[in-house]
Design a protein around this motif. Structure first.
Motif, PDB file in Angstrom:
ATOM      1  N   PHE A 238       0.696  -1.315   0.134  1.00 29.82           N
ATOM      2  CA  PHE A 238       0.213   0.239   0.178  1.00 29.82           C
ATOM      3  C   PHE A 238       1.134   1.396  -0.002  1.00 29.82           C
ATOM      4  O   PHE A 238       0.389   2.304  -0.597  1.00 29.82           O
ATOM      5  N   LEU A 239       2.135   1.228   0.866  1.00 30.59           N
ATOM      6  CA  LEU A 239       2.641   2.378   0.933  1.00 30.59           C
ATOM      7  C   LEU A 239       3.288   3.282  -0.208  1.00 30.59           C
ATOM      8  O   LEU A 239       3.179   4.302  -0.449  1.00 30.59           O
ATOM      9  N   PHE A 240       4.069   2.426  -1.134  1.00 31.65           N
ATOM     10  CA  PHE A 240       4.656   2.825  -2.097  1.00 31.65           C
ATOM     11  C   PHE A 240       3.780   3.563  -3.127  1.00 31.65           C
ATOM     12  O   PHE A 240       3.828   4.581  -3.809  1.00 31.65           O
ATOM     13  N   ALA A 241       2.505   2.650  -3.588  1.00 32.81           N
ATOM     14  CA  ALA A 241       1.594   3.410  -4.329  1.00 32.81           C
ATOM     15  C   ALA A 241       0.886   4.619  -4.023  1.00 32.81           C
ATOM     16  O   ALA A 241       0.708   5.445  -4.592  1.00 32.81           O
ATOM     17  N   LEU A 242       0.701   4.757  -2.619  1.00 34.62           N
ATOM     18  CA  LEU A 242       0.032   5.692  -1.912  1.00 34.62           C
ATOM     19  C   LEU A 242       0.900   7.001  -2.139  1.00 34.62           C
ATOM     20  O   LEU A 242       0.546   8.156  -2.357  1.00 34.62           O
ATOM     21  N   MET A 243       2.299   6.836  -1.971  1.00 35.93           N
ATOM     22  CA  MET A 243       3.159   8.119  -2.051  1.00 35.93           C
ATOM     23  C   MET A 243       3.695   8.444  -3.337  1.00 35.93           C
ATOM     24  O   MET A 243       3.803   9.564  -3.460  1.00 35.93           O
ATOM     25  N   PHE A 244       3.762   7.456  -4.143  1.00 40.32           N
ATOM     26  CA  PHE A 244       4.281   7.607  -5.590  1.00 40.32           C
ATOM     27  C   PHE A 244       3.367   7.812  -6.767  1.00 40.32           C
ATOM     28  O   PHE A 244       3.664   8.475  -7.820  1.00 40.32           O
ATOM     29  N   LEU A 245       2.068   7.675  -6.464  1.00 35.18           N
ATOM     30  CA  LEU A 245       1.055   7.724  -7.425  1.00 35.18           C
ATOM     31  C   LEU A 245      -0.060   8.858  -6.901  1.00 35.18           C
ATOM     32  O   LEU A 245      -0.494   8.386  -5.872  1.00 35.18           O
ATOM     33  N   SER A 246      -0.259   9.709  -7.798  1.00 38.68           N
ATOM     34  CA  SER A 246      -1.415  10.840  -7.332  1.00 38.68           C
ATOM     35  C   SER A 246      -2.440  10.662  -8.144  1.00 38.68           C
ATOM     36  O   SER A 246      -3.628  10.909  -7.627  1.00 38.68           O
ATOM     37  N   SER A 247      -2.324  10.475  -9.300  1.00 38.65           N
ATOM     38  CA  SER A 247      -3.729  10.584 -10.060  1.00 38.65           C
ATOM     39  C   SER A 247      -4.608   9.085  -9.874  1.00 38.65           C
ATOM     40  O   SER A 247      -4.082   8.085  -9.655  1.00 38.65           O
ATOM     41  N   ASP A 249      -6.220   7.215 -12.169  1.00 38.49           N
ATOM     42  CA  ASP A 249      -6.069   6.549 -13.152  1.00 38.49           C
ATOM     43  C   ASP A 249      -4.803   5.467 -12.951  1.00 38.49           C
ATOM     44  O   ASP A 249      -4.498   4.558 -13.726  1.00 38.49           O
ATOM     45  N   LYS A 250      -3.887   6.018 -11.949  1.00 37.33           N
ATOM     46  CA  LYS A 250      -2.774   5.145 -11.759  1.00 37.33           C
ATOM     47  C   LYS A 250      -2.732   4.527 -10.397  1.00 37.33           C
ATOM     48  O   LYS A 250      -1.818   3.799  -9.956  1.00 37.33           O
ATOM     49  N   GLN A 251      -3.624   4.605  -9.549  1.00 32.44           N
ATOM     50  CA  GLN A 251      -3.858   3.944  -8.299  1.00 32.44           C
ATOM     51  C   GLN A 251      -3.885   2.322  -8.345  1.00 32.44           C
ATOM     52  O   GLN A 251      -4.398   1.945  -9.711  1.00 32.44           O
ATOM     53  N   THR A 252      -3.746   1.808  -7.173  1.00 35.88           N
ATOM     54  CA  THR A 252      -3.810   0.186  -7.222  1.00 35.88           C
ATOM     55  C   THR A 252      -4.902  -0.152  -6.388  1.00 35.88           C
ATOM     56  O   THR A 252      -5.607   0.507  -5.747  1.00 35.88           O
ATOM     57  N   ILE A 253      -5.022  -1.634  -6.227  1.00 37.46           N
ATOM     58  CA  ILE A 253      -6.351  -2.014  -5.436  1.00 37.46           C
ATOM     59  C   ILE A 253      -6.257  -1.681  -4.000  1.00 37.46           C
ATOM     60  O   ILE A 253      -7.167  -1.098  -3.422  1.00 37.46           O
ATOM     61  N   PRO A 254      -5.027  -1.749  -3.327  1.00 34.81           N
ATOM     62  CA  PRO A 254      -5.237  -1.366  -2.021  1.00 34.81           C
ATOM     63  C   PRO A 254      -5.374   0.209  -1.734  1.00 34.81           C
ATOM     64  O   PRO A 254      -6.020   0.454  -0.802  1.00 34.81           O
ATOM     65  N   VAL A 255      -4.842   1.063  -2.583  1.00 34.83           N
ATOM     66  CA  VAL A 255      -5.103   2.435  -2.379  1.00 34.83           C
ATOM     67  C   VAL A 255      -6.686   2.701  -2.786  1.00 34.83           C
ATOM     68  O   VAL A 255      -7.242   3.506  -2.008  1.00 34.83           O
ATOM     69  N   GLY A 256      -7.051   1.904  -3.700  1.00 33.66           N
ATOM     70  CA  GLY A 256      -8.568   2.015  -3.925  1.00 33.66           C
ATOM     71  C   GLY A 256      -9.442   1.553  -2.734  1.00 33.66           C
ATOM     72  O   GLY A 256     -10.616   2.039  -2.359  1.00 33.66           O
ATOM     73  N   LEU A 257      -8.932   0.537  -2.052  1.00 33.15           N
ATOM     74  CA  LEU A 257      -9.799  -0.088  -0.880  1.00 33.15           C
ATOM     75  C   LEU A 257      -9.822   1.350   0.388  1.00 33.15           C
ATOM     76  O   LEU A 257     -10.509   1.128   1.127  1.00 33.15           O
ATOM     77  N   ASN A 258      -8.726   1.904   0.410  1.00 31.82           N
ATOM     78  CA  ASN A 258      -8.617   2.858   1.260  1.00 31.82           C
ATOM     79  C   ASN A 258      -9.537   4.190   0.946  1.00 31.82           C
ATOM     80  O   ASN A 258      -9.910   4.645   1.907  1.00 31.82           O
ATOM     81  N   THR A 259      -9.920   4.243  -0.437  1.00 26.43           N
ATOM     82  CA  THR A 259     -10.735   5.488  -0.695  1.00 26.43           C
ATOM     83  C   THR A 259     -11.841   4.990  -0.390  1.00 26.43           C
ATOM     84  O   THR A 259     -13.001   5.840  -0.407  1.00 26.43           O
ATOM     85  N   LEU A 260     -12.437   3.719  -0.116  1.00 30.77           N
ATOM     86  CA  LEU A 260     -13.841   3.422   0.299  1.00 30.77           C
ATOM     87  C   LEU A 260     -14.111   3.680   1.820  1.00 30.77           C
ATOM     88  O   LEU A 260     -15.388   3.419   2.131  1.00 30.77           O
ATOM     89  N   MET A 261     -13.076   4.235   2.281  1.00 31.34           N
ATOM     90  CA  MET A 261     -13.421   4.451   3.802  1.00 31.34           C
ATOM     91  C   MET A 261     -13.409   5.869   4.032  1.00 31.34           C
ATOM     92  O   MET A 261     -12.295   6.361   4.008  1.00 31.34           O
ATOM     93  N   GLY A 262     -14.498   6.424   4.452  1.00 35.36           N
ATOM     94  CA  GLY A 262     -14.748   7.886   4.427  1.00 35.36           C
ATOM     95  C   GLY A 262     -14.216   8.109   6.094  1.00 35.36           C
ATOM     96  O   GLY A 262     -14.304   7.374   6.788  1.00 35.36           O
ATOM     97  N   ALA A 263     -14.457   9.392   6.157  1.00 34.73           N
ATOM     98  CA  ALA A 263     -14.195  10.136   7.303  1.00 34.73           C
ATOM     99  C   ALA A 263     -15.375   9.792   8.583  1.00 34.73           C
ATOM    100  O   ALA A 263     -15.139   9.409   9.667  1.00 34.73           O
ATOM    101  N   ASP A 264     -16.657   9.911   8.001  1.00 33.00           N
ATOM    102  CA  ASP A 264     -17.576   9.778   8.685  1.00 33.00           C
ATOM    103  C   ASP A 264     -18.429   8.353   8.555  1.00 33.00           C
ATOM    104  O   ASP A 264     -19.193   7.942   9.711  1.00 33.00           O
ATOM    105  N   SER A 265     -18.161   7.811   7.754  1.00 33.06           N
ATOM    106  CA  SER A 265     -19.081   6.493   7.405  1.00 33.06           C
ATOM    107  C   SER A 265     -18.246   5.633   6.656  1.00 33.06           C
ATOM    108  O   SER A 265     -17.328   6.154   5.593  1.00 33.06           O
ATOM    109  N   VAL A 266     -18.556   4.429   6.641  1.00 31.48           N
ATOM    110  CA  VAL A 266     -17.572   3.141   5.664  1.00 31.48           C
ATOM    111  C   VAL A 266     -18.855   2.446   5.009  1.00 31.48           C
ATOM    112  O   VAL A 266     -19.899   1.928   5.670  1.00 31.48           O
ATOM    113  N   ASP A 267     -18.863   2.256   3.589  1.00 29.19           N
ATOM    114  CA  ASP A 267     -19.841   1.325   2.826  1.00 29.19           C
ATOM    115  C   ASP A 267     -19.168   0.091   3.128  1.00 29.19           C
ATOM    116  O   ASP A 267     -18.347  -0.524   2.482  1.00 29.19           O
ATOM    117  N   LEU A 268     -19.882  -0.822   4.004  1.00 27.15           N
ATOM    118  CA  LEU A 268     -19.129  -2.073   4.462  1.00 27.15           C
ATOM    119  C   LEU A 268     -19.455  -2.976   3.157  1.00 27.15           C
ATOM    120  O   LEU A 268     -18.689  -3.891   2.818  1.00 27.15           O
TER     121      LEU A 268
END
Length: 304
Positions: A238-247, A249-268
C-alpha cells in the motif's frame, strides 16, 4: 558336575565391575508410528478445527457482506446480489485499479526473479573478498522498514521525473524484494551439484549455456516460490503506491480500498466487495502454483 562349579566366581577386590549391557531394544520407526496412532484423534482434530474456524470465519464474513443486500442482517448469503461488485468496479474505478495492480505485480515478478537469479548465482558459485559482508548487508536490510525508504526514493524519482508513474512503484518494489530473493535463490542454486555444470563444460558448453541447460530447469520450484512472493507483496503493498502515485487512473487495489473508507461512514458492502476482488487473484495464483511452491520450500530447506 559339582555344586561349587556352577557358582559364579566372586570378583577380586582390585577388579573393576563392568555393568551388564543394556538390553532395552532401540525405538524403531514402526514403534514411533504405533505410538502416534495411539493418540486419540480428537486431540489432533480439535486444535486444527479451532484454527480452521478462526481462519475461515473472517473470509465468510467478508463474502457475506459482499453478496448480501444493503441493510440486510441475515447470516446466510441469501438472497444474493452483485450490486456491490458493480458499484466498486464501475463507479469506484476498481477495473482500472485492478489493471494497474496486475501490471505492477507481473513487472515486479519478472524483474525480481531475473535480477535475483543473477545475484543468487554469483553468491552461490563465486568466492570474493566481501562476500560475507555483502550477505550480512542483505540480511540486515530486511530489518529496515519500507517507510524509512520513502524520503530518499521520493527524491530520486522526483529528480528522474518518475513521480506519478507506475515505473516508480515497480522499481521500488523490486529493490525492496531483491535482498531476500537473492538469498533464497542462492540457497536453491547451492542445492544443485556443481559437478553437473562441470560435466556440461566438458561437453563444450560455456558457463551461461551450462547454467541455462543444466541448472535453470532444476531451479523451477525455487523460481516459482520467489516469484510468487514478489507478486503477492507487490499486489498487496500500500505504501509505495500511495506515496508515488497521485492521479486516480494510476492507483492500485490497496489504495482503492482505502478510498472506500470515509471520515464519517464506511460502505461495508462496497469495502467487502473490493476485498473479495483483491483476494481472488491471489487465491487463484496460489491454487495453481501450490505444487511448485511446496516443492520449492522443500528444495530450499534440505541440502541436496
Amino acid at each position: 558336575m559339582t555344586t561349587e562349579s556352577t557358582l559364579t566366581a566372586a570378583p577380586s577386590p582390585g577388579t573393576a565391575q563392568v555393568p551388564p549391557p543394556d538390553r532395552t531394544p532401540p525405538v524403531t520407526a514402526r514403534a514411533r508410528r504405533r505410538a502416534w496412532d495411539e493418540v486419540p484423534r480428537w486431540q489432533i482434530y480439535l486444535p486444527l478445527g479451532i484454527y480452521l474456524l478462526f481462519t475461515l470465519v473472517p473470509f465468510y464474513w467478508i463474502l457475506l457482506f459482499a453478496v448480501r443486500p444493503a441493510g440486510s442482517t441475515s447470516l446466510l448469503p441469501w438472497p444474493m446480489t452483485t450490486a456491490h461488485f458493480e458499484k466498486v468496479w464501475n463507479e469506484r474505478s476498481f477495473g482500472v485499479f485492478f489493471q494497474n495492480s496486475l501490471l505492477i505485480g507481473v513487472a515486479v515478478l519478472i524483474s525480481t526473479t531475473v535480477v535475483a537469479l543473477a545475484g543468487g548465482y554469483a553468491l552461490a558459485r563465486f568466492d570474493f573478498r566481501i562476500k560475507k559482508g555483502f550477505m550480512l548487508a542483505l540480511l540486515c536490510s530486511q530489518f529496515v522498514p519500507g517507510a524509512l525508504l520513502l524520503v530518499p526514493l521520493f527524491q530520486i524519482f522526483a529528480e528522474l521525473k518518475m513521480i506519478n508513474s507506475l515505473g516508480s512503484v515497480i522499481i521500488a518494489e523490486t529493490v525492496f524484494q531483491l535482498p531476500l530473493s537473492m538469498i533464497l535463490i542462492s540457497g536453491f542454486i547451492r542445492n544443485v551439484p556443481y559437478s553437473l555444470e562441470e560435466a556440461a563444460w566438458v561437453d563444450g558448453c560455456n558457463r551461461f549455456s551450462a547454467f541455462r541447460i543444466v541448472v535453470l530447469p532444476l531451479l523451477r520450484p525455487g523460481l516459482v516460490a520467489v516469484g510468487s512472493f514478489a507478486f503477492v507483496h507487490a499486489w498487496n503493498h500500500f505504501l509505495f503506491a500511495l506515496m508515488f502515485l497521485s492521479s486516480q487512473d494510476k492507483q492500485t487495489i490497496p489504495v482503492g480500498l482505502n478510498t472506500l473508507m470515509g471520515a464519517d461512514s464506511v460502505d461495508l458492502g462496497a469495502l467487502a466487495a473490493g476485498g473479495v476482488i483483491a483476494a481472488v487473484p491471489v487465491v487463484i495464483v496460489f491454487g495453481f502454483i501450490q505444487k511448485w511452491l511446496v516443492t520449492g520450500f522443500s528444495a530450499g530447506a534440505v541440502k541436496g
